[in-house]
Each structure stands twice: as structure tokens, then as C-alpha cells.
Design an enzyme around this catalytic site. Structure first.
Site, PDB file in Angstrom:
ATOM      1  CD1 TRP A 101      -2.773  -1.882   1.576  1.00 38.10           C
ATOM      2  CD2 TRP A 101      -3.118  -1.369  -0.033  1.00 38.10           C
ATOM      3  NE1 TRP A 101      -3.157  -2.805   1.298  1.00 38.10           N
ATOM      4  CE2 TRP A 101      -4.108  -1.905   0.173  1.00 38.10           C
ATOM      5  CE3 TRP A 101      -3.872  -0.087  -0.788  1.00 38.10           C
ATOM      6  CZ2 TRP A 101      -5.041  -2.609  -0.717  1.00 38.10           C
ATOM      7  CZ3 TRP A 101      -4.565  -0.340  -2.117  1.00 38.10           C
ATOM      8  CH2 TRP A 101      -5.544  -1.437  -1.238  1.00 38.10           C
ATOM      9  CG  ASP A 168      -3.533   3.913   3.565  1.00 40.51           C
ATOM     10  OD1 ASP A 168      -5.060   3.797   3.940  1.00 40.51           O
ATOM     11  OD2 ASP A 168      -3.711   2.682   2.544  1.00 40.51           O
ATOM     12  CE  LYS A 192      -8.705  -3.422   4.795  1.00 44.88           C
ATOM     13  NZ  LYS A 192      -8.537  -4.394   3.795  1.00 44.88           N
TER      14      LYS A 192
END
Length: 353
Positions: A101, A168, A192
């Protein structure tokens, strides 16, 4: 057979949240309407989104410097939207390359501004978070991936730098208290730790959002647009926001972020202890940087991994296979996963021959 969902996302949700969400999808608060079909500008939905926003602020103890936005889509969009709002094309932002990521963020920002990679752990297959680096003076902000879902590393303390952090936080949002003064922007999609796919929560420190960018980026991508319109510039995904509200209520009822942190520690400690004890398995990440959200590990050989995956499938464990480029196993232990599921997995590992 009960299924124990260790999926990296969309992830497990508490049974009580699922039940209430199902009822709201059919008939919200006895209105005769589904929460998915009411107007996003109606008083009914305004009450939902305002309560969700208030709960995020309460859980993180945010003062008036901070705005909470609800934006359609996943957090990947914010990898571009954040630099579009914060810097011009000639300015530089910094990254620590911690995995999949971080790479996605670097690629997205490179299309918008100048980038500088401070350090990378790619040569050691992202088994740790690089910490030996110096921030150049011309950097406008430092982007960090709070938790690398695929590679299994996590920042347990955040860098001390003079510039704001853009984080993030998709896979560890609402799992622990944060030093909010360090952050300019935090973003996380819901699927999540606090809901279902379709909506992303963005926290902005208004002191860090530059008005000079007004008019230089499309209106739809400008954070100021969504601040002014209270996240209702266009139709927000109403049902995902509602499920986020239910999860936020659940998190508060459980004891808030301190309780979430304690539960995450209990779940991950239980599993890592078994990984480290078991002669057939080994962890992927240096102990000090191990994620409490995503425990990544592998078998000592391919035959062990194949047999273990089949064994888990037979016993109701789902979503634990590692990312294709990493292999092995990844046990994701988000807010909605019960400690009992982790104990069940550990018991299976203990009995596996």
C-alpha cells in the site's frame, strides 16, 4: 458449521451489528422504508450521518480543528485526492516504502506532485518498517501506511517530524487512541474495522488544509467542497454509512478505543505466541513491527501449507490464505472478530500435525 472469518476485508462484523443492519435494510426504525432507499438529504439520514460524525469525534477526542468527512468509494481514491488537496505539482512529499500500500501511494502521488522515498524494506520482502532516515527540508508532508494489510507490518509509534503526517489508516482505524496532533489527514475505508465496503471516513486537520489550492483542482475532489456541504455534495452511500454508525455505537459500548486496543493486543498476542511456539510455522515480520491487525506467517514448506489450509477449511476457518504475491497465511483480526475465533484458530494450530 460456524464459520470463523479471518478475511482481510470485507471483514467480520459483530452478530448484533449484522442483525440491526438487516432490520434497517428492511424497515428502518418502523418508518416503512429501507435505510438504503431514503434520501441522503432527508432528516432521517441527516440524523444518521451527524451521529456517525459525532461518534468519530468523540472516540478520537477531536476538537474544532478537525473535520470528519464521509466520502464514497474506497480509500485508494484518497491516495490521489490527498496530494491534490495539499500540494502543488512542483512540491515534494515523502514516503517510507513499507509494502504494497505504500507502493500504491507512491505511484498515485507521482502522477500529481514530486515524490521522495526516504527508505524501503523491499529488499527484505517488507519484513520490517525502516526507521533510519532523515527528512529533507523541502518536504511538505510525510505519507505513512499505518498498517500494511498485505505484508503484516504496523507503526506502533508514529514518526516525529516537523511536517504533518498523511496516514492511510484503512486497516487499523478506530482500533487505538492516536496522537492526533501529528496528523494532517487520516483516511480509512470502512470494510475492515467499522462497517462495510462503499464509504471512506476522512479526518482533516483544518489548520493543515491550504486554501491556496481552491480552484486548482476539480470541485468534486476538493476537501473544502465536502467540508462546506457536510459530506452531502453528492449522494453518499447511505446504507454503508448506517452500518458504520452501528459499528461506531458498538465500539463505544465496548469501551471505546482503549478497549479496542486491549482486545487487539489480546487476540494478536494469543496467535503470535502459537506461531512462535509451533515447529511447523514461522512469522514473516520482525517482532517489533508485527501488525496486531494482520498476522502474516507461513509453513516451513509448501506441503505443510497445503495440508494446513485444507485442515482449516474443513474446520470452518475462512479468509486466511495469504495475498497471492506473499503466500503463506494472513489472519486478519479486526474489531469485529471475536477473541473466541482466534482461540479456535490457535487450538487448531496446536492440534495440527
Amino acid at each position: 458449521m460456524k464459520q470463523h472469518n479471518f478475511s482481510p476485508g470485507p471483514a467480520a462484523l459483530p452478530e448484533s451489528v449484522l442483525q440491526e443492519a438487516a432490520q434497517g435494510l428492511l424497515n428502518y426504525n418502523q418508518t416503512g422504508l429501507s435505510v438504503a432507499e431514503i434520501s441522503h438529504r432527508s432528516p432521517i439520514f441527516l440524523a444518521i450521518i451527524e451521529e456517525a460524525t459525532a461518534l468519530v469525534k468523540e472516540l478520537y477526542q477531536l476538537d474544532d480543528r478537525f473535520e470528519v468527512l464521509w466520502m464514497p468509494g474506497g480509500a485508494s481514491g484518497q491516495l490521489a485526492i490527498a496530494p491534490m488537496n495539499l500540494v502543488s505539482k512542483d512540491e515534494r512529499v515523502a514516503f517510507v516504502d513499507t509494502g504494497f500500500w505504500a507502493q500504491r501511494a507512491i505511484d498515485a502521488a507521482a502522477e500529481i506532485c514530486q515524490i521522495h522515498v526516504l527508505a524501503s524494506s523491499s529488499k527484505s520482502t517488507y519484513d520490517h518498517i525502516p526507521k533510519d532516515w532523515t527528512l529533507p527540508n523541502d518536504i511538505k508532508y510525510l505519507h505513512v501506511v499505518s498498517n500494511e494489510t498485505i505484508d503484516g507490518t504496523q507503526y506502533h509509534t508514529y514518526p516525529d517530524v516537523a511536517v504533518p503526517l498523511v496516514a492511510d489508516m484503512t486497516s487499523d482505524f478506530l482500533t487505538r487512541p492516536l496522537p492526533m496532533e501529528k496528523f494532517g489527514v487520516i483516511f480509512a475505508s470502512a470494510q475492515k474495522n467499522f462497517g462495510i465496503a462503499g464509504v471512506t471516513c476522512v479526518i482533516l486537520n483544518k489548520d493543515r488544509i491550504s486554501e491556496k489550492m481552491m480552484g486548482e483542482i476539480p470541485t468534486i475532489y476538493n476537501y473544502q467542497t465536502h467540508i462546506r456541504e457536510q459530506s452531502l455534495y453528492h449522494t453518499i452511500p447511505t446504507f454503508p454509512v448506517y452500518v458504520s454508525l452501528l459499528m461506531l455505537r458498538w465500539i463505544k459500548a465496548q469501551g471505546g478505543l482503549i478497549a479496542m486496543q486491549a482486545q487487539s493486543s489480546a487476540k494478536s498476542s494469543l496467535l503470535y505466541a502459537e506461531i512462535d511456539r509451533h515447529p511447523l510455522f514461522t512469522g514473516n515480520v520482525h517482532v517489533e513491527d508485527r501488525s496486531v491487525m494482520n498476522a502474516c506467517f507461513r509453513g516451513i514448506n509448501a506441503e505443510v501449507e497445503e495440508a494446513f489450509l485444507a485442515y482449516l477449511t474443513q474446520h470452518g476457518i475462512v479468509g486466511i490464505k495469504g495475498f497471492p504475491t506473499v503466500g503463506g497465511f494472513r489472519a486478519s483480526m479486526y474489531n469485529g472478530l471475536a477473541l473466541e475465533s482466534v482461540q479456535y484458530l490457535v487450538d487448531l494450530m496446536h492440534s495440527f500435525k
